[in-house]
Write a protein that holds these residues in place. Structure first.
Motif, PDB file in Angstrom:
ATOM      1  N   UNK A   1      -4.044  32.213 -22.826  1.00 31.57           N
ATOM      2  CA  UNK A   1      -3.488  33.552 -22.593  1.00 31.57           C
ATOM      3  C   UNK A   1      -4.512  34.572 -22.085  1.00 31.57           C
ATOM      4  N   UNK A   2      -5.746  34.486 -22.496  1.00 32.66           N
ATOM      5  CA  UNK A   2      -6.733  35.469 -22.063  1.00 32.66           C
ATOM      6  C   UNK A   2      -7.604  35.023 -20.897  1.00 32.66           C
ATOM      7  N   UNK A   3      -7.316  33.877 -20.320  1.00 35.45           N
ATOM      8  CA  UNK A   3      -8.162  33.322 -19.259  1.00 35.45           C
ATOM      9  C   UNK A   3      -8.010  34.088 -17.950  1.00 35.45           C
ATOM     10  N   UNK A   4      -9.133  34.279 -17.288  1.00 30.45           N
ATOM     11  CA  UNK A   4      -9.110  34.977 -15.996  1.00 30.45           C
ATOM     12  C   UNK A   4      -9.386  34.027 -14.833  1.00 30.45           C
ATOM     13  N   UNK A   5      -9.793  32.782 -15.133  1.00 27.58           N
ATOM     14  CA  UNK A   5     -10.014  31.799 -14.068  1.00 27.58           C
ATOM     15  C   UNK A   5      -9.248  30.528 -14.385  1.00 27.58           C
ATOM     16  N   UNK A   6      -8.920  29.771 -13.333  1.00 26.56           N
ATOM     17  CA  UNK A   6      -8.206  28.495 -13.522  1.00 26.56           C
ATOM     18  C   UNK A   6      -9.091  27.491 -14.234  1.00 26.56           C
TER      19      UNK A   6
ATOM     20  N   UNK B   1       6.715  19.615 -17.405  1.00 26.79           N
ATOM     21  CA  UNK B   1       5.302  19.971 -17.448  1.00 26.79           C
ATOM     22  C   UNK B   1       4.741  20.209 -16.055  1.00 26.79           C
ATOM     23  N   UNK B   2       5.154  19.388 -15.103  1.00 23.40           N
ATOM     24  CA  UNK B   2       4.665  19.535 -13.739  1.00 23.40           C
ATOM     25  C   UNK B   2       5.049  20.895 -13.177  1.00 23.40           C
ATOM     26  N   UNK B   3       6.288  21.315 -13.379  1.00 22.40           N
ATOM     27  CA  UNK B   3       6.742  22.624 -12.878  1.00 22.40           C
ATOM     28  C   UNK B   3       5.902  23.743 -13.476  1.00 22.40           C
ATOM     29  N   UNK B   4       5.640  23.636 -14.765  1.00 21.53           N
ATOM     30  CA  UNK B   4       4.814  24.607 -15.478  1.00 21.53           C
ATOM     31  C   UNK B   4       3.416  24.683 -14.847  1.00 21.53           C
ATOM     32  N   UNK B   5       2.871  23.528 -14.555  1.00 21.78           N
ATOM     33  CA  UNK B   5       1.537  23.407 -13.968  1.00 21.78           C
ATOM     34  C   UNK B   5       1.502  23.890 -12.518  1.00 21.78           C
ATOM     35  N   UNK B   6       2.487  23.466 -11.720  1.00 17.68           N
ATOM     36  CA  UNK B   6       2.496  23.747 -10.284  1.00 17.68           C
ATOM     37  C   UNK B   6       2.426  25.244 -10.005  1.00 17.68           C
ATOM     38  N   UNK B   7       3.201  26.040 -10.728  1.00 20.23           N
ATOM     39  CA  UNK B   7       3.200  27.482 -10.470  1.00 20.23           C
ATOM     40  C   UNK B   7       1.813  28.083 -10.691  1.00 20.23           C
ATOM     41  N   UNK B   8       1.114  27.600 -11.696  1.00 21.13           N
ATOM     42  CA  UNK B   8      -0.235  28.116 -11.978  1.00 21.13           C
ATOM     43  C   UNK B   8      -1.257  27.592 -10.972  1.00 21.13           C
ATOM     44  N   UNK B   9      -1.088  26.342 -10.573  1.00 28.94           N
ATOM     45  CA  UNK B   9      -2.012  25.779  -9.583  1.00 28.94           C
ATOM     46  C   UNK B   9      -1.869  26.467  -8.231  1.00 28.94           C
ATOM     47  N   UNK B  10      -0.645  26.806  -7.845  1.00 27.79           N
ATOM     48  CA  UNK B  10      -0.421  27.512  -6.577  1.00 27.79           C
ATOM     49  C   UNK B  10      -1.140  28.856  -6.573  1.00 27.79           C
ATOM     50  N   UNK B  11      -1.050  29.577  -7.682  1.00 23.79           N
ATOM     51  CA  UNK B  11      -1.753  30.870  -7.783  1.00 23.79           C
ATOM     52  C   UNK B  11      -3.255  30.668  -7.644  1.00 23.79           C
ATOM     53  N   UNK B  12      -3.772  29.626  -8.284  1.00 23.26           N
ATOM     54  CA  UNK B  12      -5.211  29.345  -8.204  1.00 23.26           C
ATOM     55  C   UNK B  12      -5.604  28.938  -6.791  1.00 23.26           C
TER      56      UNK B  12
END
Length: 197
Positions: free
Chosen positions: A83-88, A131-142
């Motif tokens: 929750x507090x992370x600022x980098x991938x 889980x993949x959907x959860x991950x993909x959205x964050x990976x795209x932002x990164x």
């Protein structure tokens, strides 16, 4: 609570349901889905067979409930950890650590999750697709911010899940290792530097 069970109306009912859920998880861990029975579950929970059917319509229903709940609990633990992370990179480190901690707390996780492949492939697919959907959205932002290389995010999500799943299964469950920090550091070496020089 879930489409797979009937929500109790009283505190006593909630307590009975929790006993049944805990008993089912233990029975499936020890005997597997096909080896365990509703009688095994109710006996372990200390209730009559009829009580089971107040909350679940079949053994498959309680199994599905457990599988879905595992997914929710793992994602919640991961969300809290990052929750507090600022980098991938920091998010990956803490997410991996939280999964390893989860596995140490509940050794039956792989029995429940992976047995679903042999019960109903759709259950297994849904578990990891979520889980993949959860991950993909964050990976795209990164990727948009330049933190992660241009790799198909869905493929990358499965690569990352595969690494954490197999390291946890081999090291924490099969080998009974407890040094999470070492494991996280080694996985992060792979993620930070890649495997090719």
């Amino acid at each position: 609570m879930s489409e797979y069970m009937i929500k109790p109306k009283t505190k006593r009912g909630e307590a009975t349901l929790e006993k049944l859920i805990d008993a089912a998880a233990a029975v499936f861990y020890e005997k597997g889905f096909h080896g365990g029975s509703i009688s095994d579950i109710t006996r372990r929970a200390g209730v009559g067979n009829g009580t089971f059917y107040i909350y679940f319509d079949s053994k498959l229903s309680v199994y599905r409930y457990l599988l879905v709940e595992y997914g929710k609990r793992i994602r919640a633990k991961s969300n809290q950890a990052i929750s507090g992370c600022t980098t991938r990179k920091d998010a990956e480190r803490l997410g991996i650590r939280s999964f390893f901690e989860f596995v140490l707390e509940d050794q039956g996780i792989f029995n429940i999750i992976w047995e679903s492949l042999y019960i109903d492939k759709t259950l297994f697919d849904d578990f990891y697709t979520t889980f993949s959907k959860f991950y993909v959205s964050r990976l795209k932002k990164a990727q948009e911010s330049g933190e992660v290389r241009d790799i198909d995010p869905q493929v990358l999500s499965y690569v990352l899940m595969g690494i954490t799943n197999f390291v946890a299964l081999n090291s924490l469950v099969l080998k009974q290792e407890k040094n999470i920090d070492f494991l996280v550091d080694e996985v992060m070496k792979v993620l930070e530097k890649g495997i090719f020089t």
